[in-house]
Design a protein around this motif. Structure first.
Motif, PDB file in Angstrom:
ATOM      1  N   GLY A   1     -45.511   4.044 -26.204  1.00  0.00           N
ATOM      2  CA  GLY A   1     -44.513   3.247 -25.472  1.00  0.00           C
ATOM      3  C   GLY A   1     -43.632   2.451 -26.414  1.00  0.00           C
ATOM      4  N   GLN A   2     -44.238   1.912 -27.464  1.00  0.00           N
ATOM      5  CA  GLN A   2     -43.451   1.173 -28.448  1.00  0.00           C
ATOM      6  C   GLN A   2     -42.514   2.110 -29.212  1.00  0.00           C
ATOM      7  N   VAL A   3     -43.015   3.273 -29.573  1.00  0.00           N
ATOM      8  CA  VAL A   3     -42.204   4.219 -30.361  1.00  0.00           C
ATOM      9  C   VAL A   3     -40.997   4.676 -29.543  1.00  0.00           C
ATOM     10  N   GLU A   4     -41.258   5.119 -28.340  1.00  0.00           N
ATOM     11  CA  GLU A   4     -40.153   5.633 -27.520  1.00  0.00           C
ATOM     12  C   GLU A   4     -39.182   4.528 -27.125  1.00  0.00           C
ATOM     13  N   GLY A   5     -39.742   3.386 -26.770  1.00  0.00           N
ATOM     14  CA  GLY A   5     -38.878   2.270 -26.359  1.00  0.00           C
ATOM     15  C   GLY A   5     -37.986   1.815 -27.495  1.00  0.00           C
ATOM     16  N   ALA A   6     -38.576   1.745 -28.700  1.00  0.00           N
ATOM     17  CA  ALA A   6     -37.787   1.336 -29.865  1.00  0.00           C
ATOM     18  C   ALA A   6     -36.708   2.369 -30.164  1.00  0.00           C
ATOM     19  N   PHE A   7     -37.063   3.631 -30.017  1.00  0.00           N
ATOM     20  CA  PHE A   7     -36.105   4.701 -30.299  1.00  0.00           C
ATOM     21  C   PHE A   7     -34.893   4.601 -29.361  1.00  0.00           C
ATOM     22  N   ILE A   8     -35.145   4.449 -28.086  1.00  0.00           N
ATOM     23  CA  ILE A   8     -34.033   4.377 -27.133  1.00  0.00           C
ATOM     24  C   ILE A   8     -33.235   3.085 -27.354  1.00  0.00           C
ATOM     25  N   GLN A   9     -33.943   2.010 -27.676  1.00  0.00           N
ATOM     26  CA  GLN A   9     -33.247   0.749 -27.941  1.00  0.00           C
ATOM     27  C   GLN A   9     -32.373   0.876 -29.191  1.00  0.00           C
ATOM     28  N   GLY A  10     -32.918   1.525 -30.214  1.00  0.00           N
ATOM     29  CA  GLY A  10     -32.136   1.740 -31.433  1.00  0.00           C
ATOM     30  C   GLY A  10     -30.949   2.649 -31.175  1.00  0.00           C
ATOM     31  N   MET A  11     -31.166   3.646 -30.341  1.00  0.00           N
ATOM     32  CA  MET A  11     -30.059   4.527 -29.973  1.00  0.00           C
ATOM     33  C   MET A  11     -28.955   3.732 -29.270  1.00  0.00           C
ATOM     34  N   GLY A  12     -29.359   2.829 -28.404  1.00  0.00           N
ATOM     35  CA  GLY A  12     -28.363   1.996 -27.727  1.00  0.00           C
ATOM     36  C   GLY A  12     -27.533   1.209 -28.729  1.00  0.00           C
ATOM     37  N   TRP A  13     -28.228   0.617 -29.701  1.00  0.00           N
ATOM     38  CA  TRP A  13     -27.538  -0.163 -30.750  1.00  0.00           C
ATOM     39  C   TRP A  13     -26.471   0.677 -31.449  1.00  0.00           C
ATOM     40  N   LEU A  14     -26.845   1.909 -31.781  1.00  0.00           N
ATOM     41  CA  LEU A  14     -25.974   2.731 -32.621  1.00  0.00           C
ATOM     42  C   LEU A  14     -24.980   3.566 -31.835  1.00  0.00           C
ATOM     43  N   THR A  15     -25.087   3.557 -30.502  1.00  0.00           N
ATOM     44  CA  THR A  15     -24.173   4.406 -29.723  1.00  0.00           C
ATOM     45  C   THR A  15     -23.330   3.594 -28.740  1.00  0.00           C
ATOM     46  N   MET A  16     -23.923   3.111 -27.669  1.00  0.00           N
ATOM     47  CA  MET A  16     -23.096   2.554 -26.585  1.00  0.00           C
ATOM     48  C   MET A  16     -22.997   1.034 -26.561  1.00  0.00           C
ATOM     49  N   GLU A  17     -23.906   0.348 -27.243  1.00  0.00           N
ATOM     50  CA  GLU A  17     -23.959  -1.109 -27.089  1.00  0.00           C
ATOM     51  C   GLU A  17     -22.923  -1.778 -27.986  1.00  0.00           C
ATOM     52  N   GLU A  18     -21.746  -1.917 -27.455  1.00  0.00           N
ATOM     53  CA  GLU A  18     -20.644  -2.476 -28.235  1.00  0.00           C
ATOM     54  C   GLU A  18     -20.401  -3.929 -27.838  1.00  0.00           C
ATOM     55  N   LEU A  19     -20.361  -4.786 -28.847  1.00  0.00           N
ATOM     56  CA  LEU A  19     -20.013  -6.198 -28.639  1.00  0.00           C
ATOM     57  C   LEU A  19     -18.542  -6.372 -28.984  1.00  0.00           C
ATOM     58  N   VAL A  20     -17.802  -7.012 -28.089  1.00  0.00           N
ATOM     59  CA  VAL A  20     -16.375  -7.228 -28.336  1.00  0.00           C
ATOM     60  C   VAL A  20     -16.057  -8.707 -28.143  1.00  0.00           C
ATOM     61  N   TRP A  21     -15.495  -9.323 -29.175  1.00  0.00           N
ATOM     62  CA  TRP A  21     -15.009 -10.689 -29.070  1.00  0.00           C
ATOM     63  C   TRP A  21     -13.487 -10.642 -28.973  1.00  0.00           C
ATOM     64  N   HIS A  22     -12.933 -11.548 -28.209  1.00  0.00           N
ATOM     65  CA  HIS A  22     -11.472 -11.603 -28.133  1.00  0.00           C
ATOM     66  C   HIS A  22     -10.932 -11.950 -29.510  1.00  0.00           C
ATOM     67  N   PRO A  23      -9.981 -11.162 -30.012  1.00  0.00           N
ATOM     68  CA  PRO A  23      -9.568 -11.348 -31.412  1.00  0.00           C
ATOM     69  C   PRO A  23      -8.872 -12.682 -31.675  1.00  0.00           C
ATOM     70  N   GLN A  24      -8.345 -13.322 -30.659  1.00  0.00           N
ATOM     71  CA  GLN A  24      -7.727 -14.637 -30.886  1.00  0.00           C
ATOM     72  C   GLN A  24      -8.635 -15.792 -30.443  1.00  0.00           C
ATOM     73  N   SER A  25      -9.119 -15.734 -29.205  1.00  0.00           N
ATOM     74  CA  SER A  25      -9.859 -16.891 -28.690  1.00  0.00           C
ATOM     75  C   SER A  25     -11.290 -16.935 -29.208  1.00  0.00           C
ATOM     76  N   GLY A  26     -11.834 -15.781 -29.592  1.00  0.00           N
ATOM     77  CA  GLY A  26     -13.237 -15.752 -30.006  1.00  0.00           C
ATOM     78  C   GLY A  26     -14.206 -15.704 -28.850  1.00  0.00           C
TER      79      GLY A  26
END
Lengths: 507, 784
Positions: free
Chosen positions: B668-693
């Protein structure tokens, strides 16, 4: 007609009896009521905006009143999962609410097969999302048991499109979704619920008031039209999948609400006389199934449209009237030349969807006017229809870009009819007029395609936002036209399997 | 049909005793019934008040004033607190004291808490707090919003960290310059929101004599205790922190639960009423930090076989506005740049850039993934430059066994199993054959391209700070023979309580059902370490084993003495029986009852400190790790060259957990970490407003973590057979963080597919997360 002014409490079936609510705000969420008022804390709050699924519950209605899709029927009830955080309490009136707390009761005190399967397959880790998964799987379990079927892993993943788990990676949960059918069966006894709902159905339509706020739930179209024409300052409320956030996140005041979803005439789907007619209060799930039944290429769009609980609660009319520039239904509907039936008092008028959106979140509705139905002409059977959605995630993500295309070639392979509609490219969903204009009468060749692509550049000046940049939107809008061409070109058109990473082999 | 992984778990041979069994999570039956209590589920005490935080609407500014009188006059407001109300130091920083509880003097990021509103009703408190900007007077100051910009200005939260290990002074530069091949490049890897399903929450209850009990969703109860005591000028013995379980932590509740604990405690202490602070999800995103995004600039020299001769790299992390754990995160990044590879000459420079954003913090892997992904990216570039399969280049660079085995930080790799693991996975996954099949498939597919990648993992286990590597436990045996365990670790879903209870049950020869773990509680085990760095079971399992072993020995001595002085060491505990040397079974419960009657102490403490560790944080040299955990993964994806969309088609994971304490939990830890890591490297995008922050991706509507449809349709996970050569608890290995790095294979497979679109002529300039837009950007470069 005269409008009733008598108020009464909200009544719904919960934990084996009829709960009666007075004094709660009209916008109090079912989730807060469950957790704070009823002290049933099994249902969790993860996001309070309908995106995580930790608060998933099952709402049941009488099958005969629900004008419901056959797939939801279980033992005289129509059951649907919804996000409790987005449901205003008065919308539960006359319905039954089933939560994770009900499951052991169903199973006679032991773990329900859904629960046992999750334990056996190690489907919970931190456990916080688990009640939501449990209720989603229970609705799936009941429907499949009723039909004598079992879901594929793919179908299970689609069923769980509205449930986020951050721990497991989902494999064991999908295993549990299959294992649950291998365990001794435990079915929901619907008889007491049906009986209670029948009793509740004898109540007058809900008029609920608390703390200066009012909520009306008319049951006839005429009453709704009269009420809203008389009080055009009211807000119409349907699935609350957007309006719920006005309350939970924006703290907006909604002193006068009129519900559309108790009006059976607004929940009908009629397919005949060359038109598919969808009542505005039809749940998105039912509406899109009807659309995909006629235009199978739009099935994927339906699966990716929000999440299953949001499609259960949200309505077709709400989605269209809300008019988000990135709404998933409008591009396809516009490509199909859909029209809206608009009602104000006794006046009924028809307006092409293409002419409905005026500007960002502004539409052609007059005060007191509402969408009664969406009419989609069947069109020519030879027309190719496509709906393409681009987003960061497959499930339950708001589109960066969304396209609805319709194309018919004549016998010579020239373009006889074309509609190219886009969401995410402008302040409203709209058609790419220049690109469209480049096509009629032209041979459907790569040169023609590229002429349309060139023209498309003049159609839109998209924005950059958190979902996509302006440049990505421009490039992929053009590439989606290329995708359409590759799929429909006269010589060696590519099959879906060669063009989409999401293509599913036929079941 | 269930999955192959499920079948694998089920066919694992039963072991004697409770350790090693694939038992369900100790709370599984409670989870599925909705009966497992999280802090917001606890019955509220009469008089409970609710807090909400008023947040800074600006990314940087001078705080001129807060109109507290106007706030206090609003209907329903019971109290409003600001920094001026904190009796002690206004600080909840875990290491460096630069983390105000409530902003004072300056605001440092958009979302920083400035004041707390207390009301009887949570909704009232939220509504008032949401109007913060009406009541704040702030003079705007220039804000720095990106790590690159801060680095250019030399703005850091800590001094830069340099780690160079070379065969002679200057050898790195020389090796690069004189190498047969030279490459340089850059990489950008985004941060990641923990997205624990249960948000940050603390519920503080005043006790007699000014003391407090704080129910806090935290990975680090002792640190919360100290933070609260520090802020309220209380002795530590007047603050009790308790946590039964968290609805996920992932590092986000290691240091950053402190702000919530301190505010709830402040209000409870001032008002002498119970106060609950449960952040709404959006506020949670706006207030707390997450995984550090990293920027890299690198240069290396290598030979014809792709062997690295010298490599130099700048690692620039986005620390956010304060230090928090950015120092240790950078240290771990520097200590994992090598991943599984021998770097004969290496020079690393770590910069923790100060920006006007949320203060970034721990997240599963703690810098390790950010260090290791850079070398994986570099090796791919080497392979592409030489026209070789990246796997061949990886193998050429693996640490040796007994040679080529010195890490940049001076620890020898003495347990290296990377090569045999990779060989096994290559065979299991059909890697070689699939390479050919994919090339053939791509040749006939004009729009879609497939990609395949294998990536290995070596991850160091232990806290890089020596004194954190200790743990305590208490084990009680009650007179009915039931056993209660308390230890310093916290349960966040990872199954720690299950594993520790298994260890205790095993020691006493009992079934798991007879052993119960209770809430982590600072009044029971003192001075605990964070449950972090994957060390939960290693440390607390050993401590609980120590306690249980003392009890077993005490009971054995009692039985031996009663039986006329037989050899106590020959008495065994198994199957709920105490077995005399001649095989006579005595029921455990009876022995316990008899021992009680004879006044034998039936509870014990236990303690453990990891042996052999030393670390010099100035030179970044020593032996920071007790051992290494290994793994490898093969991922296959398909990419759409028109839209940049992709799908993970298949993943094969092979991971090393030593001799598993519980294979079901470990998988469970292996698979969960794998999918979580995949999220980090694929779809989980953080966006800050370039002016206001302003963080624009501040809720699950805009920040997308993987769903069930993102798990690959073919998903095979196996545990590597072997035991930990180091003396760990039952020769198991830690498993929380290392498998997160297995997800590199997904990102690398996407790169491989992109590369295929350009006939493998150009190394794809793919950033992370690889959103469809990022993928399309890279495709356009390789097809140019």
């Amino acid at each position: 007609m005269s409008l009733s002014t008598d108020t009464r409490p909200i009544r719904f079936f919960h934990r084996g009896q009829i709960a009666e609510v007075e004094g709660a705000a009209t916008t109090r969420s079912l989730l807060d009521w469950l957790r704070v008022d009823a002290r049933c804390t099994g249902t969790k709050e993860g996001c309070n905006e309908g995106d995580c699924g930790a608060c998933t519950v099952i709402v049941a209605e009488l099958a005969e009143r629900a004008t419901a899709a056959p797939g939801t029927l279980v033992g005289g009830l129509s059951i649907r999962t919804v996000n409790a955080c987005l449901q205003f309490l008065p919308t539960l009136d006359g319905k039954a609410v089933l939560t994770v707390e009900d499951l052991k009761t169903i199973a006679g005190g032991a773990l329900h097969p859904v629960q046992q399967a999750l334990v056996d397959c190690h489907g919970s880790q931190c456990g916080f999302c688990t009640p939501g998964f449990t209720t989603s799987l229970t609705a799936c379990y009941e429907r499949h048991c009723e039909a004598g079927t079992t879901p594929s892993r793919q179908q299970l993943a689609d069923e769980l499109s509205g449930n986020l788990c951050r721990c497991t990676g989902y494999r064991p949960i999908l295993d549990a979704g299959q294992r649950m059918f291998e365990l001794p069966t435990a079915r929901l006894d619907t008889a007491p619920i049906v009986a209670a709902l029948k009793t509740l159905s004898e109540q007058p339509p809900l008029h609920y008031a608390a703390d200066g706020q009012q909520f009306f739930a008319p049951r006839s179209l005429d009453e709704l039209a009269t009420r809203f024409a008389a009080e055009p300052q009211a807000r119409l409320v349907a699935g609350m999948t957007d309006m719920g956030l006005w309350v939970t996140k924006q703290f907006r005041e909604l002193p006068l609400l009129i519900s559309t979803t108790e009006v059976d005439e607004l929940r009908r789907i009629e397919d005949g006389d060359g038109v598919l007619r969808i009542g505005a209060a039809t749940p998105l799930e039912d509406a899109w199934r009807a659309i995909a039944a006629r235009w199978p290429a739009l099935e994927e769009m339906g699966l990716r449209f929000a999440s299953l609980p949001v499609r259960h609660a949200g309505t077709m009319g709400g989605n269209v009237a809300n008019g988000s520039p990135i709404g998933d239904s409008a591009p396809a509907l516009m490509a199909l030349d859909a029209a809206l039936v608009l009602r104000r008092g006794e006046r009924v008028r028809r307006l092409a969807l293409d002419g409905f959106y005026l500007d960002y979140m502004k539409n052609a509705l007059e005060p007191g006017e509402f969408v009664q139905a969406i009419e989609i002409p069947h069109g020519d059977a030879a027309t190719t229809v496509r709906g393409y959605k681009l987003s960061k995630r497959y499930d339950c993500d708001i589109s960066g870009l969304c396209a609805g295309f319709a194309l018919r070639l004549d016998a010579q392979g020239s373009v006889a009819h074309v509609r190219l509609a886009f969401g995410g490219m402008a302040a409203t969903v709209r058609r790419a007029r220049s690109a469209e204009a480049a096509l009629p009468g032209q041979p459907w060749t790569e040169a023609t395609l590229e002429a349309a692509v060139t023209a498309l550049a003049a159609d839109f000046k998209p924005l950059t936002d958190l979902r996509a940049s302006s440049g990505y939107r421009q490039r992929t809008a053009a590439n989606l036209l290329r995708r359409l061409w590759l799929e429909t070109r006269v010589e060696a058109p590519l099959p879906a399997a060669a063009i989409s990473v999401w293509h599913r082999a036929a079941a | 049909m269930n999955s192959s992984t499920d079948a694998f778990i089920r066919q694992l041979a039963a072991t004697a005793g409770e350790v090693g069994k694939a038992l369900p999570h100790e709370s599984a039956a409670l989870h599925v019934a909705g009966e497992a209590s999280y802090i917001d589920d606890l019955p509220e005490l009469a008089g409970t008040l609710h807090a909400a935080l008023g947040l800074s609407p600006l990314a940087h500014g001078r705080l001129l004033g807060i109109d507290l009188e106007a706030l206090r006059a609003l209907p329903g407001v019971v109290a409003v607190f600001s920094a001026a109300d904190i009796p002690g130091p206004n600080d909840c920083g875990p290491i460096v004291h630069d983390d105000p509880i409530l902003a004072e003097g300056e605001v440092h990021y958009l979302g920083q808490p400035v004041f707390a509103v207390i009301a009887a009703d949570r909704d009232v408190a939220r509504r008032v707090a949401a109007r913060a900007k009406e009541f704040l007077r702030i003079e705007p100051l220039p804000a720095v919003l990106t790590a690159r910009e801060a680095h250019a200005q030399g703005r850091y939260v800590l001094p830069p960290a340099h780690l160079t290990r070379e065969q002679s002074p200057g050898a790195t530069r020389a090796a690069i310059v004189s190498a047969p091949h030279r490459l340089q490049g850059s990489l950008s890897v985004g941060g990641q929101e923990q997205f624990y399903l249960e948000g940050q929450i603390s519920y503080a209850v005043p006790l007699e004599g000014g003391a407090l009990r704080v129910h806090c969703s935290t990975q680090h109860p002792s640190e919360m205790q100290h933070a609260v005591a520090h802020a309220l000028l209380l002795p530590a013995n007047a603050v009790q922190v308790e946590c039964r379980r968290m609805g996920g932590g992932f590092g986000g509740k290691e240091s950053q639960s402190a702000l919530f604990a301190c505010v709830a405690a402040l209000a409870a202490s001032k008002l002498r009423r119970p106060v609950k602070l449960r952040a709404d999800r959006d506020d949670d995103f706006m207030i707390t930090g997450r995984r550090h995004g990293f920027e890299y600039d690198w240069e290396l020299g290598f030979d014809d076989a792709g062997r690295i001769l010298g490599v130099e790299i700048d690692l620039i992390s986005n620390a956010g506005f304060s230090a928090d754990l950015s120092g240790p995160v950078m240290t771990r990044a520097l200590c994992h740049f090598d991943n599984a590879y021998w770097l004969p000459n290496v020079s690393m420079h770590g910069y923790s850039a100060r920006t006007n954003t949320q203060s970034n913090t721990a997240f599963r892997g703690f810098g390790g993934p950010q260090g290791a992904i850079a070398i994986e990216c570099i090796l791919e570039a080497v392979a592409r430059a030489l026209g070789k399969d990246p796997l061949e280049v990886r193998r050429a660079n693996f640490y040796g066994v007994g040679e080529r085995d010195l890490t940049p930080y001076g620890q020898r790799v003495e347990d290296n199993i990377a090569a045999p693991m990779v060989d096994e996975l290559v065979a299991q996954s059909g890697y070689a054959a699939r390479r050919g099949e994919i090339a053939a498939w791509n040749a006939q597919s004009p729009v879609l391209k497939r990609g395949l990648a294998l990536s290995p993992v070596k991850f160091g286990i232990s806290f890089n700070v020596k004194h954190f590597n200790q743990a305590g436990a208490l084990v009680h045996i009650y007179t009915d023979g039931s056993v209660l365990v308390n230890h310093g670790g916290t349960e966040m879903g990872q199954g720690l309580n299950t594993k520790v209870a298994q260890v205790v049950a095993h020691e006493l020869g009992l079934p798991l059902a007879r052993v119960r773990c209770t809430a982590t509680d600072t009044t029971k085990v003192a001075n605990t370490s964070a449950t972090a760095a994957s060390t939960g079971a290693d440390l607390n399992g050993k401590a609980a084993q120590d306690a249980a072993r003392q009890l077993r020995e005490r009971l054995a001595a009692f039985v031996a003495q009663r039986a006329g002085g037989i050899d106590a060491a020959a008495i065994r505990f198994a199957d709920s029986q105490v077995l005399l040397p001649d095989g006579t079974p005595l029921p455990f419960d009876t022995v316990v009852a008899d021992a009680y009657a004879e006044r034998v102490q039936l509870w014990s403490d236990g303690f453990y400190a990891t042996p052999g560790l030393h670390w010099n944080r100035e030179t970044l040299q020593g032996k920071p790790f007790h051992y290494f955990a290994y793994g490898a993964a093969v991922s296959e994806v398909v990419v759409d060259t028109l839209s940049g969309e992709y799908r993970l088609l298949r993943a094969d994971l092979l991971h090393d957990v030593g001799r598993s304490l519980n294979p079901a939990i470990d998988i469970g830890q292996v698979e969960g970490a794998f999918i979580q890591g995949m999220g980090w490297l694929t779809m989980e995008e953080l966006v800050w407003h370039p002016q206001s922050g302003a963080l624009l991706t501040h809720a699950p509507s805009t920040y997308k973590i993987p769903t069930a449809n993102d798990a690959p349709p073919i998903f095979n996970t196996r545990l590597f057979e072997g035991e930990n050569p180091a003396d760990s608890i039952h020769r198991s290995k830690a498993v929380g963080e290392p498998p997160l790095l297995l997800a590199f294979s997904v990102w690398l497979a996407i790169r491989d597919a992109i590369s295929a679109a350009g006939d493998h002529r150009v190394d794809p300039p793919l950033r992370a997360p690889a959103t469809p837009e990022a993928v399309l950007d890279a495709i356009e470069v390789v097809m140019r």
